[in-house]
Design a protein around this motif. Structure first.
Motif, PDB file in Angstrom:
ATOM      1  N   ILE A  54      -9.742   8.110  -6.243  1.00  0.00           N
ATOM      2  CA  ILE A  54      -8.640   8.432  -5.322  1.00  0.00           C
ATOM      3  C   ILE A  54      -8.004   7.129  -4.877  1.00  0.00           C
ATOM      4  N   GLU A  55      -6.678   7.043  -5.016  1.00  0.00           N
ATOM      5  CA  GLU A  55      -5.967   5.868  -4.505  1.00  0.00           C
ATOM      6  C   GLU A  55      -4.605   6.309  -3.980  1.00  0.00           C
ATOM      7  N   MET A  56      -3.640   5.403  -3.875  1.00  0.00           N
ATOM      8  CA  MET A  56      -2.411   5.765  -3.176  1.00  0.00           C
ATOM      9  C   MET A  56      -1.119   5.390  -3.913  1.00  0.00           C
ATOM     10  N   GLU A  57      -1.209   5.105  -5.208  1.00  0.00           N
ATOM     11  CA  GLU A  57      -0.024   4.646  -5.935  1.00  0.00           C
ATOM     12  C   GLU A  57       0.183   5.293  -7.310  1.00  0.00           C
ATOM     13  N   LEU A  66     -16.397   2.329  -3.553  1.00  0.00           N
ATOM     14  CA  LEU A  66     -17.499   3.116  -2.990  1.00  0.00           C
ATOM     15  C   LEU A  66     -17.512   4.463  -3.690  1.00  0.00           C
ATOM     16  N   ARG A  82     -11.433  11.646   4.561  1.00  0.00           N
ATOM     17  CA  ARG A  82     -12.434  10.825   5.260  1.00  0.00           C
ATOM     18  C   ARG A  82     -12.765  11.433   6.621  1.00  0.00           C
ATOM     19  N   PHE A 109      -4.882   7.043   3.655  1.00  0.00           N
ATOM     20  CA  PHE A 109      -6.220   6.565   3.319  1.00  0.00           C
ATOM     21  C   PHE A 109      -7.299   7.406   4.021  1.00  0.00           C
ATOM     22  N   MET A 129       0.829  -1.206   0.000  1.00  0.00           N
ATOM     23  CA  MET A 129       0.000   0.000   0.000  1.00  0.00           C
ATOM     24  C   MET A 129       0.860   1.252   0.000  1.00  0.00           C
ATOM     25  N   GLY A 130       0.540   2.156  -0.894  1.00  0.00           N
ATOM     26  CA  GLY A 130       1.098   3.497  -0.805  1.00  0.00           C
ATOM     27  C   GLY A 130       2.348   3.753  -1.625  1.00  0.00           C
ATOM     28  N   GLN A 172      -7.393  11.453   2.366  1.00  0.00           N
ATOM     29  CA  GLN A 172      -8.449  11.336   1.356  1.00  0.00           C
ATOM     30  C   GLN A 172      -9.734  12.017   1.823  1.00  0.00           C
ATOM     31  N   THR A 202      -7.479  -0.905  -6.540  1.00  0.00           N
ATOM     32  CA  THR A 202      -8.762  -0.495  -5.969  1.00  0.00           C
ATOM     33  C   THR A 202      -8.675   1.001  -5.639  1.00  0.00           C
ATOM     34  N   SER A 203      -9.820   1.626  -5.485  1.00  0.00           N
ATOM     35  CA  SER A 203      -9.823   3.074  -5.256  1.00  0.00           C
ATOM     36  C   SER A 203     -11.177   3.507  -4.704  1.00  0.00           C
ATOM     37  N   GLY A 204     -11.249   4.762  -4.297  1.00  0.00           N
ATOM     38  CA  GLY A 204     -12.529   5.355  -3.932  1.00  0.00           C
ATOM     39  C   GLY A 204     -12.997   6.182  -5.119  1.00  0.00           C
TER      40      GLY A 204
HETATM   41  N1  DUR Z   1      -7.789   2.625  -1.967  1.00  0.00           N
HETATM   42  C1  DUR Z   1      -7.734   3.937  -1.525  1.00  0.00           C
HETATM   43  N2  DUR Z   1      -8.896   4.567  -1.170  1.00  0.00           N
HETATM   44  C2  DUR Z   1     -10.112   3.965  -1.213  1.00  0.00           C
HETATM   45  C3  DUR Z   1     -10.168   2.622  -1.651  1.00  0.00           C
HETATM   46  C4  DUR Z   1      -8.999   1.986  -2.029  1.00  0.00           C
HETATM   47  O1  DUR Z   1      -6.677   4.553  -1.413  1.00  0.00           O
HETATM   48  O2  DUR Z   1     -11.109   4.589  -0.847  1.00  0.00           O
HETATM   49  C5  DUR Z   1      -6.612   1.874  -2.432  1.00  0.00           C
HETATM   50  C6  DUR Z   1      -5.215   2.446  -2.345  1.00  0.00           C
HETATM   51  C7  DUR Z   1      -4.489   1.613  -1.285  1.00  0.00           C
HETATM   52  C8  DUR Z   1      -5.547   0.736  -0.687  1.00  0.00           C
HETATM   53  O3  DUR Z   1      -3.495   0.795  -1.893  1.00  0.00           O
HETATM   54  O4  DUR Z   1      -6.556   0.667  -1.674  1.00  0.00           O
HETATM   55  C9  DUR Z   1      -6.103   1.214   0.632  1.00  0.00           C
HETATM   56  O5  DUR Z   1      -7.200   0.469   1.000  1.00  0.00           O
END
Ligand code: DUR
Length: 310
Positions: free
Chosen positions: A247-250, A273, A219, A213, A110-111, A217, A141-143
């Protein structure tokens, strides 16, 4: 093309193999890819990986093991009866890596730091193994931002948490900025493989890559939260108005480091979501599992369209 300042000339040899943009590596008698549990002295990397055409990465070891089994079926790759797929990087205790013919399936954790370290070593692996024109995919995966859960997003642009289009790396006490650029042709090719009869949407757009996360993001459900729901919604609406679809982290190091290496790459994520409607990932496990297979399906279609089993 041979032109001195062309990005491709700088990053590739004429035969398509990855040129390392670090003069130190060829001067070393061996290069240990520590987090992959591989080395140029201990392993014949050309023999083991020279045929790799696609490197697929995703967060978890299990998803990438499942993807390896899935792609094996999809491309009709056979392994000797009685044998099973092995985690090549098992003894790194960091990342997992599976090889299925021309496809490598690797977990990146992650990240930003985790995928960054992996990319350094995988790009060097491509160089040591003399791989020709490898393509990298992140299946993640992502939001979603204004997208229903289960939507597939192909990133055509990436921004960080400050809306910058580059990867900022502090090096020797100074910030170095590397542009985060995705291959636009690959985005179009992938988008064209989305079927109208798929029971979900496949869209393209900007992906925001954050370092966290929860608060990173916007939250409201972290251990801490010092802003209001109104602040959060204003920010998400601003993102939406600027073309951010997920939105994700990579995405940022993935786009920036592959671009710097001259490797075509695409980030294909499913949304878990709609962040305009909530923060918690609360869809049932089986539903999340089915959603996670959607980016894999798209990437498998791409791989199948370019490589046929012998
Ligand atoms: N992730 C997010 N945000 C979300 C859903 C998934 O960053 O809302 C991605 C990036 C990260 C991991 O690798 O999934 C965190 O759950």
């Amino acid at each position: 093309c041979g032109k001195k300042n062309c990005h491709r000339t700088k990053t590739r040899y004429p035969d398509g193999s990855v040129r390392l943009r670090n003069p130190n590596i060829e001067l070393m008698d061996q290069d240990i890819l520590y987090h992959l549990a591989l080395g140029s002295g201990s392993h014949d990397l050309v023999e083991m990986f020279g045929d790799i055409k696609f490197v697929c990465m995703g967060g978890t070891p299990k998803r990438m093991e499942n993807f390896a089994h899935f792609i094996m079926k999809e491309i009709g790759h056979k392994i000797p009866t009685g044998t099973t797929l092995m985690d090549i990087s098992q003894y790194s205790y960091r990342y997992s890596m599976f090889k299925v013919g021309p496809v490598l399936s690797i977990s990146h954790g992650m990240g930003v730091p985790s995928i960054g370290i992996l990319l350094h070593e995988v790009i060097k692996l491509m160089y040591h193994a003399k791989c020709k024109d490898p393509i990298f995919f992140r299946i993640g995966t992502s939001g979603g931002v204004g997208l229903e859960g289960g939507t597939v997003v192909i990133s055509d642009d990436a921004i960080d948490g400050m809306m910058n289009h580059y990867y900022e790396v502090p090096m020797l006490g100074k910030i170095v900025k590397r542009p985060a650029i995705f291959d636009k042709r690959l985005v179009r090719e992938l988008r064209a493989l989305a079927h109208p009869e798929d029971p979900y949407e496949t869209v393209t757009g900007t992906t925001m890559c954050t370092g966290d996360f929860y608060e990173g993001q916007g939250r409201l459900d972290g251990a801490f939260c010092d802003y209001t729901e109104t602040d959060k919604m204003e920010f998400l609406q601003l993102l939406k108005a600027n073309g951010v679809r997920n939105i994700e982290m990579e995405a940022i190091p993935f786009a920036a480091l592959t671009h710097h290496a001259g490797i075509r790459a695409a980030d294909v994520c499913v949304t878990f979501l709609d962040r305009l409607k909530g923060d918690q990932v609360n869809a049932p496990k089986e539903v999340l599992e089915e959603w996670q297979r959607r980016p894999q399906q798209l990437v498998a279609r791409y791989i199948k369209s370019t490589c046929r089993p012998k």
